[in-house]
Design a protein around this motif. Structure first.
Motif, PDB file in Angstrom:
ATOM      1  N   GLY A  97      89.648 -72.478  -6.239  1.00 48.45           N
ATOM      2  CA  GLY A  97      90.496 -71.483  -6.882  1.00 48.45           C
ATOM      3  C   GLY A  97      91.533 -70.953  -5.912  1.00 48.45           C
ATOM      4  O   GLY A  97      91.461 -71.196  -4.704  1.00 48.45           O
ATOM      5  N   THR A  98      92.517 -70.235  -6.454  1.00 43.11           N
ATOM      6  CA  THR A  98      93.601 -69.674  -5.651  1.00 43.11           C
ATOM      7  C   THR A  98      93.635 -68.163  -5.811  1.00 43.11           C
ATOM      8  O   THR A  98      93.498 -67.641  -6.912  1.00 43.11           O
ATOM      9  N   LEU A  99      93.829 -67.476  -4.691  1.00 45.19           N
ATOM     10  CA  LEU A  99      93.953 -66.023  -4.687  1.00 45.19           C
ATOM     11  C   LEU A  99      95.415 -65.608  -4.511  1.00 45.19           C
ATOM     12  O   LEU A  99      95.950 -64.855  -5.312  1.00 45.19           O
ATOM     13  N   ILE A 100      96.063 -66.100  -3.458  1.00 42.00           N
ATOM     14  CA  ILE A 100      97.484 -65.831  -3.209  1.00 42.00           C
ATOM     15  C   ILE A 100      98.224 -67.156  -3.320  1.00 42.00           C
ATOM     16  O   ILE A 100      98.009 -68.074  -2.526  1.00 42.00           O
ATOM     17  N   ALA A 101      99.120 -67.273  -4.299  1.00 43.82           N
ATOM     18  CA  ALA A 101      99.690 -68.570  -4.676  1.00 43.82           C
ATOM     19  C   ALA A 101     101.018 -68.903  -4.006  1.00 43.82           C
ATOM     20  O   ALA A 101     101.744 -69.765  -4.481  1.00 43.82           O
ATOM     21  N   SER A 102     101.346 -68.229  -2.917  1.00 39.10           N
ATOM     22  CA  SER A 102     102.576 -68.552  -2.192  1.00 39.10           C
ATOM     23  C   SER A 102     102.362 -68.186  -0.732  1.00 39.10           C
ATOM     24  O   SER A 102     101.463 -67.409  -0.405  1.00 39.10           O
ATOM     25  N   PRO A 103     103.180 -68.726   0.175  1.00 40.20           N
ATOM     26  CA  PRO A 103     103.020 -68.362   1.582  1.00 40.20           C
ATOM     27  C   PRO A 103     103.271 -66.874   1.813  1.00 40.20           C
ATOM     28  O   PRO A 103     104.122 -66.260   1.161  1.00 40.20           O
ATOM     29  N   LEU A 104     102.509 -66.297   2.730  1.00 36.53           N
ATOM     30  CA  LEU A 104     102.778 -64.951   3.228  1.00 36.53           C
ATOM     31  C   LEU A 104     103.296 -65.002   4.662  1.00 36.53           C
ATOM     32  O   LEU A 104     103.973 -64.099   5.122  1.00 36.53           O
ATOM     33  N   ASN A 105     102.948 -66.065   5.345  1.00 38.18           N
ATOM     34  CA  ASN A 105     103.343 -66.261   6.738  1.00 38.18           C
ATOM     35  C   ASN A 105     104.864 -66.281   6.887  1.00 38.18           C
ATOM     36  O   ASN A 105     105.575 -66.759   6.002  1.00 38.18           O
ATOM     37  N   CYS A 106     105.365 -65.759   7.999  1.00 39.19           N
ATOM     38  CA  CYS A 106     106.795 -65.857   8.261  1.00 39.19           C
ATOM     39  C   CYS A 106     107.076 -65.795   9.756  1.00 39.19           C
ATOM     40  O   CYS A 106     106.201 -65.427  10.551  1.00 39.19           O
ATOM     41  N   LEU A 107     108.276 -66.180  10.132  1.00 39.70           N
ATOM     42  CA  LEU A 107     108.778 -66.051  11.499  1.00 39.70           C
ATOM     43  C   LEU A 107     109.552 -64.743  11.536  1.00 39.70           C
ATOM     44  O   LEU A 107     110.585 -64.601  10.890  1.00 39.70           O
ATOM     45  N   LEU A 108     109.026 -63.773  12.276  1.00 41.59           N
ATOM     46  CA  LEU A 108     109.536 -62.402  12.225  1.00 41.59           C
ATOM     47  C   LEU A 108     110.344 -62.063  13.476  1.00 41.59           C
ATOM     48  O   LEU A 108     109.908 -62.337  14.597  1.00 41.59           O
ATOM     49  N   VAL A 109     111.518 -61.476  13.267  1.00 43.82           N
ATOM     50  CA  VAL A 109     112.378 -61.035  14.365  1.00 43.82           C
ATOM     51  C   VAL A 109     112.810 -59.593  14.087  1.00 43.82           C
ATOM     52  O   VAL A 109     112.587 -59.064  12.999  1.00 43.82           O
ATOM     53  N   LEU A 110     113.446 -58.974  15.086  1.00 39.88           N
ATOM     54  CA  LEU A 110     113.995 -57.641  14.893  1.00 39.88           C
ATOM     55  C   LEU A 110     115.274 -57.711  14.077  1.00 39.88           C
ATOM     56  O   LEU A 110     116.135 -58.575  14.325  1.00 39.88           O
ATOM     57  N   GLU A 111     115.411 -56.822  13.106  1.00 38.55           N
ATOM     58  CA  GLU A 111     116.613 -56.792  12.268  1.00 38.55           C
ATOM     59  C   GLU A 111     117.871 -56.613  13.122  1.00 38.55           C
ATOM     60  O   GLU A 111     118.892 -57.257  12.886  1.00 38.55           O
ATOM     61  N   ASP A 112     117.805 -55.747  14.110  1.00 41.29           N
ATOM     62  CA  ASP A 112     118.976 -55.461  14.947  1.00 41.29           C
ATOM     63  C   ASP A 112     118.935 -56.202  16.273  1.00 41.29           C
ATOM     64  O   ASP A 112     119.686 -55.866  17.204  1.00 41.29           O
ATOM     65  N   GLY A 113     118.061 -57.204  16.384  1.00 38.80           N
ATOM     66  CA  GLY A 113     117.919 -57.937  17.633  1.00 38.80           C
ATOM     67  C   GLY A 113     118.935 -59.065  17.776  1.00 38.80           C
ATOM     68  O   GLY A 113     119.817 -59.241  16.925  1.00 38.80           O
ATOM     69  N   PRO A 114     118.780 -59.868  18.821  1.00 39.17           N
ATOM     70  CA  PRO A 114     119.749 -60.927  19.107  1.00 39.17           C
ATOM     71  C   PRO A 114     119.585 -62.189  18.264  1.00 39.17           C
ATOM     72  O   PRO A 114     120.424 -63.081  18.322  1.00 39.17           O
ATOM     73  N   ILE A 115     118.491 -62.276  17.479  1.00 39.02           N
ATOM     74  CA  ILE A 115     118.224 -63.496  16.708  1.00 39.02           C
ATOM     75  C   ILE A 115     118.781 -63.345  15.293  1.00 39.02           C
ATOM     76  O   ILE A 115     118.194 -62.669  14.446  1.00 39.02           O
ATOM     77  N   GLU A 116     119.934 -63.950  15.057  1.00 41.81           N
ATOM     78  CA  GLU A 116     120.538 -63.904  13.720  1.00 41.81           C
ATOM     79  C   GLU A 116     120.213 -65.148  12.909  1.00 41.81           C
ATOM     80  O   GLU A 116     120.218 -65.117  11.682  1.00 41.81           O
TER      81      GLU A 116
END
Length: 311
Positions: A97-116
């Motif tokens: 069976g499935t509980l969460i049907a899509s990825p939750l994982n992500c590559l997270l950066v700072l909104e105002d950081g150097p990684i655009e």
């Protein structure tokens, strides 16, 4: 005569239906990801299905699939990517069976950081918690930007993902959950931004699934469990605020802004049809892991998951 009628009444009275006992191991401590299980318990849906469900939070998050494989839990909440790796290693597990049907994982950066954009990660530090799959996921995402893992420095930050990012220890983290870490950072006054794997070269997958030992599982009992959680998802979707109050009412530790925000963000991701199996999704992800070198060869989907509703 009166004694005779009383005896007859006792003989013909319908006894309370016996409840089948079932043990479910969560993947981690209770949090909004487990909403359908907790709401089904609190609303009496399991009891209506003839089930007495014991929900257990593990001391070690690696334990639940092992417990299910060993027959020490009827069901375990686990992760689709983890299932592929464990089946390839010979662990007796199958997705039911499935509980969460899509990825939750992500590559997270700072909104105002150097990684655009992902290409900006060249020569930067990226934090992670779990080696193996997360590295393969990151490699695929970097590949879309013309980079490889040799172009970045990986730093094991254990489970301290958002703190490592906010403190400047790393420039990005992989393995952050978009429904939790983004909210946690915003609450602490440091905005974050996610690059989503499914938009950057990684086949989409089910984040949280139910697994069982295919040799010892009780299919009828699991079907009733899934029917109860499906009913709970419908209630959650129809009554988001009321269901949050029911969920949060089970523990004072859940009654904070982070969990309330995470609840709202998780609702659209609960599986509306928990029994249903997307066979092409599992086949694509099996091929992805084989190409990434994390498994040797590929297995048929029937070795990985079953659709109880189709049986």
């Amino acid at each position: 005569m009166k004694a005779h009628l009383t005896a007859l009444a006792l003989l013909t009275a319908t006894p309370a239906a016996a409840q089948d006992k079932m043990t479910v191991m969560l993947d981690w401590f209770v949090n909004p990801d487990h909403g359908p299980i907790i709401v089904a318990q609190e609303q009496g849906y399991f009891a209506d299905a003839g089930l007495e469900v014991e929900v257990i939070a593990p001391a070690d998050p690696t334990d639940p699939p092992k417990m299910a494989a060993a027959g020490r839990a009827d069901l375990a909440v686990s992760y689709q990517p983890q299932l592929h790796l464990q089946v390839a290693e010979g662990m007796p597990l199958i997705r039911v069976g499935t509980l969460i049907a899509s990825p939750l994982n992500c590559l997270l950066v700072l909104e105002d950081g150097p990684i655009e954009k992902i290409a900006d990660l060249r020569d930067r530090k990226i934090g992670f918690s779990v080696s193996g799959f997360e590295e393969a996921l990151l490699s695929a995402m970097l590949g879309q930007a013309g980079l490889g893992t040799k172009d970045i420095e990986l730093v094991n930050v254990n489970w301290s993902l958002s703190p490592a990012l906010m403190s400047g220890q790393v420039d990005a983290v992989i393995g952050a959950f978009r429904n939790f870490e983004l909210n946690q950072m915003e609450i602490e006054g440091v905005a974050g931004r996610c690059f989503y794997p499914e938009e950057h070269g990684v086949p989409t997958y089910d984040e949280l699934i139910y697994v069982a030992n295919p040799e010892t599982m009780d299919i009828d009992m699991i079907r009733r469990f899934l029917a109860a959680t499906e009913k709970a998802v419908q209630f959650i979707v129809n009554h988001p605020q009321e269901s949050w109050e029911i969920f949060a009412g089970t523990s004072a530790e859940l009654q904070d802004e982070l969990n309330e925000r995470a609840w709202a963000d998780t609702i659209p991701r609960f599986a509306l049809r928990p029994e249903a199996l997307d066979q092409s999704r599992y086949a694509r992800f099996e091929t992805f892991l084989a190409k990434a070198g994390l498994i040797e060869g590929t297995r048929p989907v029937s070795d990985l998951g079953i659709d109880l509703g189709a049986r």
